[in-house]
Design an enzyme around this catalytic site. Structure first.
Site, PDB file in Angstrom:
ATOM      1  N   CYS A  93      -5.248  -7.583  -6.012  1.00 11.48           N
ATOM      2  CA  CYS A  93      -5.870  -6.449  -5.298  1.00 11.48           C
ATOM      3  C   CYS A  93      -6.938  -6.925  -4.313  1.00 11.48           C
ATOM      4  O   CYS A  93      -7.465  -6.123  -3.547  1.00 11.48           O
ATOM      5  CB  CYS A  93      -6.482  -5.460  -6.278  1.00 11.48           C
ATOM      6  SG  CYS A  93      -5.626  -5.357  -7.846  1.00 11.48           S
ATOM      7  N   HIS A 148      -5.653   3.394  -2.854  1.00 12.45           N
ATOM      8  CA  HIS A 148      -5.696   1.963  -3.149  1.00 12.45           C
ATOM      9  C   HIS A 148      -4.337   1.317  -2.865  1.00 12.45           C
ATOM     10  O   HIS A 148      -3.577   1.033  -3.778  1.00 12.45           O
ATOM     11  CB  HIS A 148      -6.099   1.790  -4.613  1.00 12.45           C
ATOM     12  CG  HIS A 148      -6.298   0.375  -5.058  1.00 12.45           C
ATOM     13  ND1 HIS A 148      -6.613  -0.657  -4.194  1.00 12.45           N
ATOM     14  CD2 HIS A 148      -6.237  -0.186  -6.301  1.00 12.45           C
ATOM     15  CE1 HIS A 148      -6.721  -1.785  -4.884  1.00 12.45           C
ATOM     16  NE2 HIS A 148      -6.488  -1.527  -6.159  1.00 12.45           N
TER      17      HIS A 148
END
Lengths: 385, 136
Positions: A83, A332
């Site tokens: 991420c 996200h």
């Protein structure tokens, strides 16, 4: 080492782009950034991405996007750190310019998550954790964060309700971000009644997956004026790592890599945390926001949820966070998120954040977290025009 | 179907017996095994160490949305278990109701089915933890 500035930014809306593939998304953000910077060439392109192999059957994004953007021939590679891939790409671009090896460099983060939203995506996201010692035991990525949150609640005697302010603040700010995945507020009541995913984490503790791409153009600060009068300087840039698995951490409730990378970045900028006007933190889950605030030194250990309860994190508070919705409301798109944070910080520092504007913002920090804390990348940006 | 037999086979002694290592330099107990001691960075070959399999729940979470291959036991509880010898391990809890789990609960290692791959695929076995049995 040369000083480096950001001279252009671009982003696509975060959402379900069924009509756009990886290359189209990446190019849209990249083209916007190049137009914003008034450049039509680059020495290098760094592409941040995590899941293209799993969800699109596509590796080799450096060459793919360089070619699609009409930049065939330039140096281009993909950078992966789960991420934190986009901030890692940004960091490579920064190193390229700071070192003097490259002058005009593009960093683009792109993620395509809605093409395969079932088990492939869940498994792909879990691959940020330890495959042989965490994931094999049936832990999703959410479950890992749930283990941290459960222990946190036990050790510091707080409840799930104490985390509500993080989600409420993010959604309140997302309302005014035209690129946010969710542009509507949530209520305290809906937070408390949200569907459980992995106890104690509910749907409203967790950030939503999405497609998206964000890009920036960097050049040496001394050349920035040739392109723009709104350049934003990078004052700090640092990456730190910790054990991949939560069980191998010295202290699972302390983000060692956040502490190290934020200390380094603050030292480079020669400032204290209290000098910052805002902080774009990595609120993939509400627990991560609390841990990040503690590990970076904004609050004492065990008091990470306190700022969420007294208005400190609001746009007019002492430490505004997730000013354009954060991961929770903006969304996200994992390997693009770090560059959304940078683009949003640049908007704040240029004074173009609209209803989300933090008054007189001159110094901002961004923090992108890979996995449950194994890679943490911190940047400090300044408007010193 | 991708079975990845060797990938699981090479971890058999860890998964079935909880065999880790002990550092010859600092005597730290290590699980899972690694080539460099996480406590003192010693790079000597670490001899095997048989863990007792006993420990207590450090944290837990009941997972409702489970990954593919794990549907059989869903919803199930996963945990960080603090082994008596020191290390934390990540594992599922078994033989206990989800709502009966709490932090500090004494648990012991058992061998169970971890993951299945349809009717013809590999079945992966390994450690889970259950409440410690007390002799009456």
């Amino acid at each position: 080492m040369r000083d480096v500035s950001i001279i252009g930014i671009g982003q696509t809306p975060v959402g379900e782009h069924w009509d756009l593939g990886l290359r189209h998304l990446g190019y849209q953000a990249l083209r916007q950034a190049m137009q914003d910077a008034s450049v039509d060439y680059a020495d290098a392109l760094y592409v941040g991405n995590m899941l293209s192999g799993e969800t699109s059957g596509q590796a080799h994004l450096g060459a793919l996007i360089a070619d699609f953007a009409g930049l065939r021939g330039i140096e281009a590679v993909k950078v992966e750190a789960a991420c934190a891939s986009a901030a890692a790409a940004f960091r490579q671009a920064y190193i390229g310019v700071a070192s003097g090896l490259q002058d005009v460099v593009i960093a683009v983060g792109v993620e395509k998550m809605t093409d395969d939203v079932g088990s492939t995506l869940t498994a792909g996201l879990a691959s940020a954790a330890d495959a042989d010692y965490e994931v094999i035991h049936g832990l999703s990525f959410v479950a890992l964060n749930a283990l941290l949150m459960q222990r946190y609640m036990y050790e510091y005697n707080v409840t799930r309700e104490d985390f509500a302010g993080f989600a409420l603040n993010a959604h309140a700010n997302g309302v005014f971000n035209p690129n946010a995945r969710f542009q509507k507020p949530i209520t305290h009541d809906s937070f408390m009644k949200a569907t459980m995913i992995a106890d104690p984490i509910t749907l409203l503790d967790a950030s939503p997956m999405a497609d998206g791409a964000a890009a920036v153009i960097l050049c040496p600060t001394e050349q920035a004026r040739e392109f723009t009068d709104k350049a934003i300087q990078i004052r700090g840039s640092a990456v730190a790592t910790d054990s991949l698995s939560v069980h191998d951490r010295r202290d699972p409730l302390w983000l060692q890599a956040a502490e190290i990378s934020s200390k380094k970045a603050l030292h480079q900028a020669n400032i204290a945390p209290t000098d910052l006007d805002f902080f774009e933190l990595h609120d993939a889950f509400t627990i991560m926001a609390a841990l990040s605030l503690e590990s970076c030194g904004f609050v004492e250990r065990g008091k990470g949820t306190w700022p969420a309860k007294d208005g400190q994190i609001a746009l007019d508070g002492k430490l505004p966070i997730t000013t354009r919705g954060g991961l929770k409301a903006r969304g996200h798109p994992v390997g693009a998120t770090g560059l959304y944070q940078i683009v949003e910080a640049v908007q704040q520092l240029r004074g173009t954040a609209g209803e989300n504007q933090v008054p007189n913002a001159r110094l901002g920090m961004t923090q992108n977290i890979g996995g449950s804390g194994a890679t943490i990348i911190t940047h400090i940006l300044e408007n010193n025009n | 179907m991708s079975t990845q037999i060797a990938r699981h086979w090479r971890l058999n002694s860890q998964r079935y017996q909880l065999v880790g290592e002990v550092c010859p330099n600092c005597s730290g107990k290590i699980f899972p095994p690694r080539d460099v001691c996480p406590h003192c960075a010693d790079k000597e070959r670490q001899p095997d160490y048989q863990f007792s399999g006993k420990g207590e729940v450090y944290s837990h979470s009941t997972v409702y949305k489970v990954p593919e291959g794990y549907e059989e036991a869903a919803p199930y509880t996963v945990a960080l278990v603090k082994l008596d010898e020191g290390p934390l391990v990540t594992a599922q809890l078994t033989d206990v109701a989800n709502e009966a789990v709490n932090i500090g609960m004494p648990v012991e290692m058992v061998t169970r089915k971890l993951k299945t791959q349809g009717d013809e695929g590999l079945i992966v076995y390994g450690y889970k933890f259950r409440p410690q049995m007390v002799a009456s």
